[in-house]
Design an enzyme around this catalytic site. Structure first.
Site, short mmCIF file in Angstrom:
data_model
loop_
_atom_site.label_atom_id
_atom_site.label_comp_id
_atom_site.label_asym_id
_atom_site.label_seq_id
_atom_site.Cartn_x
_atom_site.Cartn_y
_atom_site.Cartn_z
N CYS A 1 -1.74 -4.62 -38.58
CA CYS A 1 -0.99 -3.34 -38.53
C CYS A 1 0.34 -3.43 -37.80
O CYS A 1 1.37 -3.06 -38.36
CB CYS A 1 -1.85 -2.27 -37.86
SG CYS A 1 -3.15 -1.70 -38.93
N ASN B 1 2.56 2.82 -33.66
CA ASN B 1 2.41 1.36 -33.71
C ASN B 1 3.68 0.63 -33.27
O ASN B 1 3.61 -0.41 -32.63
CB ASN B 1 1.96 0.91 -35.11
CG ASN B 1 0.45 1.01 -35.25
OD1 ASN B 1 -0.27 1.26 -34.27
ND2 ASN B 1 -0.07 0.83 -36.45
N THR C 1 -2.52 -0.97 -48.02
CA THR C 1 -1.10 -0.85 -48.36
C THR C 1 -0.39 -2.00 -47.67
O THR C 1 0.24 -1.82 -46.62
CB THR C 1 -0.55 0.52 -47.89
OG1 THR C 1 -0.93 0.74 -46.53
CG2 THR C 1 -1.07 1.65 -48.73
N GLU D 1 -4.83 6.98 -39.63
CA GLU D 1 -5.95 6.37 -38.93
C GLU D 1 -5.44 5.56 -37.75
O GLU D 1 -4.49 4.80 -37.89
CB GLU D 1 -6.65 5.44 -39.93
CG GLU D 1 -8.00 5.06 -39.52
CD GLU D 1 -8.79 6.25 -39.07
OE1 GLU D 1 -9.27 6.99 -39.91
OE2 GLU D 1 -8.93 6.45 -37.85
N PHE D 2 -6.07 5.71 -36.61
CA PHE D 2 -5.62 4.97 -35.42
C PHE D 2 -6.69 4.02 -34.91
O PHE D 2 -6.66 3.59 -33.76
CB PHE D 2 -5.20 5.96 -34.32
CG PHE D 2 -4.11 6.90 -34.75
CD1 PHE D 2 -2.79 6.47 -34.80
CD2 PHE D 2 -4.40 8.20 -35.14
CE1 PHE D 2 -1.77 7.33 -35.22
CE2 PHE D 2 -3.40 9.07 -35.56
CZ PHE D 2 -2.08 8.63 -35.59
N LEU D 3 -7.67 3.70 -35.75
CA LEU D 3 -8.77 2.83 -35.33
C LEU D 3 -8.26 1.44 -34.97
O LEU D 3 -7.43 0.88 -35.68
CB LEU D 3 -9.77 2.66 -36.49
CG LEU D 3 -10.40 3.93 -37.07
CD1 LEU D 3 -11.16 3.59 -38.34
CD2 LEU D 3 -11.32 4.55 -36.04
N LYS E 1 3.21 -5.36 -39.54
CA LYS E 1 3.50 -4.77 -40.85
C LYS E 1 4.15 -3.39 -40.69
O LYS E 1 5.12 -3.06 -41.38
CB LYS E 1 2.18 -4.68 -41.64
CG LYS E 1 2.09 -3.59 -42.67
CD LYS E 1 0.75 -3.63 -43.39
CE LYS E 1 -0.20 -2.54 -42.97
NZ LYS E 1 -0.15 -1.29 -43.62
N ARG F 1 -5.14 -12.20 -39.80
CA ARG F 1 -3.88 -11.76 -40.41
C ARG F 1 -2.80 -11.63 -39.33
O ARG F 1 -3.02 -11.03 -38.29
CB ARG F 1 -4.06 -10.42 -41.13
CG ARG F 1 -4.79 -10.58 -42.46
CD ARG F 1 -5.05 -9.26 -43.11
NE ARG F 1 -6.08 -8.51 -42.38
CZ ARG F 1 -6.44 -7.27 -42.68
NH1 ARG F 1 -5.86 -6.62 -43.66
NH2 ARG F 1 -7.39 -6.66 -41.98
C1 UDX Z 1 -3.54 -1.45 -33.99
C2 UDX Z 1 -3.43 -0.07 -33.32
O1 UDX Z 1 -3.83 -0.20 -31.95
C3 UDX Z 1 -4.32 0.94 -34.04
O2 UDX Z 1 -4.16 2.22 -33.46
C4 UDX Z 1 -3.92 0.99 -35.51
O3 UDX Z 1 -4.75 1.87 -36.22
C5 UDX Z 1 -3.99 -0.40 -36.12
O4 UDX Z 1 -3.18 -1.31 -35.35
P1 UDX Z 1 -5.30 -3.43 -34.05
O5 UDX Z 1 -4.48 -4.08 -35.13
O6 UDX Z 1 -6.78 -3.43 -34.20
O7 UDX Z 1 -4.87 -1.90 -33.85
O8 UDX Z 1 -4.91 -4.21 -32.73
P2 UDX Z 1 -4.60 -3.84 -31.21
O9 UDX Z 1 -5.85 -3.81 -30.43
O10 UDX Z 1 -3.70 -2.68 -31.10
O11 UDX Z 1 -3.80 -5.18 -30.79
C6 UDX Z 1 -2.60 -5.55 -31.49
C7 UDX Z 1 -2.06 -6.85 -30.98
O12 UDX Z 1 -1.59 -6.69 -29.67
C8 UDX Z 1 -3.07 -7.98 -30.93
O13 UDX Z 1 -2.43 -9.19 -31.30
C9 UDX Z 1 -3.48 -8.02 -29.46
O14 UDX Z 1 -3.92 -9.28 -29.03
C10 UDX Z 1 -2.18 -7.65 -28.80
N1 UDX Z 1 -2.35 -7.04 -27.47
C11 UDX Z 1 -2.94 -5.82 -27.34
C12 UDX Z 1 -1.86 -7.71 -26.36
O15 UDX Z 1 -1.31 -8.80 -26.47
N2 UDX Z 1 -1.97 -7.11 -25.14
C13 UDX Z 1 -2.55 -5.88 -24.98
O16 UDX Z 1 -2.61 -5.39 -23.82
C14 UDX Z 1 -3.06 -5.22 -26.11
#
Ligand code: UDX
Length: 471
Positions: A301, A249, A124, A189-191, A304, A369
């Protein structure tokens, strides 16, 4: 590896017994404690969420058909060829293909017929106005409406605007008419990318929203079969389940913007943001997670979902202050990262050779992305810099988006003749790079570490002008 996690994963989970709060109802009914395996499941969409979910469900003992409309991708997956860069996922897909608990198909209508539970996990993406593009989701609904039966359960895994489950139920039940109602359950989903398989079997919580108790219980049992340890299962309304995903998020994005802004304050005060973050995090009300400084948050995520949340509030006539400020703060932080690099190269990027270490939005993924690394590199390019880059996993994904950038074979090659290096993704291998050799390859050794990954003392010992964020 034939059986990557099964013994561990199939251990029955205990159940957190928590008092009901608000509309959420912590499932604590002993009648529902026995995990049931062997459910027949159709997962629609073999993207990141769909494929991890399909593999996780198969690993938990269910029989899963995963529908992917891209024929080439479906054929590759059926051959065990997993192109997603996700730890343990290829092994788990292959193990379950061999056990015949997982299969792939391109035909949605025929794949749905024999299943008990149908999970919709299509993407989505953001629409041009920052809202959610539900085209793929609505296409799936239209097909489901022609084949679905009231004894089946439709589960929405895709991140969708609040109210989508109710709309989906109306759409499906319009065609079914008098023969019954198809239950639609929301299960966000929170993966996290890069730890998705771990997260699948060790979720912080499972959220199941819906008004049909029997359908909700089926989904709870479906998931509980795979829990490696106790996890709270929140049974609630569709709308709450839908909103929780956005709320979580946006909150994570807020923490990241907070710490990134704090790094600017620390810069001005000449104190280390890492020490402040560590000490803050010891407060159990705050906790230590999501306080690592970076060039800005990115990925498929957080940005968005933040946009979609803001768009939703606008539609509701709510004049939000905080959420738009998070977006603005992230933009300014990216600009601050660029400024740091500008500072070390003397103010002007024109003709400067910049070496970028990292392209992925975070380490252990090939996903670019909304990668802050690419956003920063675009600015260098737009101002006339010559950029060379290395990423252990994401170069093929990044190259079409930044065709002017030369991709190097090794991280050390990035240093050759570079006027400055900028570390943008926290890959552990950058920590153990031969920095003495990198130093030798650079006319003047300067580095901006936008992840505060390296030790400033070590880098200075190697002769670098080292600049971190808030260090
Ligand atoms: C995120 C949510 O954590 C997850 O629960 C949801 O399902 C999808 O979106 P993800 O996109 O895999 O997961 O990334 P995440 O590990 O949360 O990191 C997001 C961004 O924050 C990244 O750019 C990462 O580098 C940054 N980040 C994360 C930091 O800059 N510092 C941190 O301490 C943690």
């Amino acid at each position: 590896m034939d059986n990557p996690v099964s013994d561990h994963a199939r251990t029955e989970a205990g159940q957190s017994r928590m008092p009901a709060t608000g509309n959420a109802n912590w499932l604590a009914d002993p009648a529902h404690e026995a995990p049931v395996t062997g459910t027949r499941v159709c997962v629609i969409g073999a993207g990141f969420v769909g494929l991890v979910t399909a593999a996780g469900l198969a690993q938990s003992g269910h029989t899963v058909v995963c529908v992917e409309k891209n024929e080439q991708k479906a054929a590759e997956l059926a051959n065990g060829d997993v192109s997603l860069y996700e730890r343990d996922l290829p092994e788990m897909v292959n193990a379950n293909l061999r056990r015949k608990r997982l299969s792939f198909s391109t035909d949605l209508a025929s794949s749905v017929v024999d299943q008990d539970v149908i999970l919709v996990a299509v993407s989505t993406p953001p629409s041009s106005q920052g809202q959610v593009d539900l085209t793929a989701f609505d296409e799936v609904l239209a097909t489901l409406a022609t084949v679905i039966r009231p004894d089946q359960v439709v589960v929405i895994k895709s991140t969708v605007p609040v109210g989508t489950a109710r709309r989906a139920a109306e759409c499906l039940n319009r065609t079914i008419g008098k023969t019954g109602q198809v239950p639609v359950v929301s299960c966000p989903e929170f993966l996290r990318e890069s730890t998705a398989i771990y997260d699948y079997f060790h979720p912080a919580r499972i959220v199941v929203g819906g008004s049909n108790r029997e359908a909700v219980d089926r989904v709870v049992r479906l998931y509980r079969a795979g829990l490696a340890e106790a996890a709270p299962i929140v049974v609630t309304e569709n709308e709450i389940a839908e909103l929780v995903k956005y709320a979580a998020n946006v909150y994570l994005a807020m923490r990241l913007s907070y710490i990134n802004e704090l790094s600017a304050v620390c810069d001005a005060l000449h104190v280390a943001v890492g020490d402040v973050a560590y000490t803050m995090g010891l407060d159990r009300r705050i906790g230590s997670k999501y306080l690592a400084v970076g060039p800005g948050f990115g990925g498929s995520c957080l940005p968005k979902d933040l946009d979609a949340y803001i768009a939703m509030a606008e539609r509701l006539g709510i004049d939000l202050v905080l959420a738009p400020a998070i977006r603005e703060s992230n933009q300014r932080h990216l600009a601050r990262t660029v400024q740091k690099v500008r500072g070390v190269v003397g103010g002007d990027f024109k003709g400067k050779r910049i070496g970028a270490l990292g392209l992925a939005f975070k380490a252990h993924t090939h996903d670019v992305r909304s990668s802050p690394a690419l956003a920063v590199i675009q600015v260098f390019l737009s101002e006339g810099a010559v950029v060379r880059a290395f990423d252990p996993a994401a170069m093929a994904q990044a190259q079409p988006l930044i065709p002017q950038v030369t991709m190097c074979e090794t991280a050390l090659d990035v240093a050759t003749e570079a006027d400055a290096l900028v570390l943008l993704t926290e890959w552990p291998e950058f920590q153990v790079l031969d920095w003495a050799e990198a130093r030798r390859r650079m006319p003047e050794a300067r580095i901006v570490d936008a992840r505060n990954l390296l030790s400033p003392e070590m880098m200075r010992r190697h002769g670098f002008l080292y600049v971190g964020l808030g260090q």
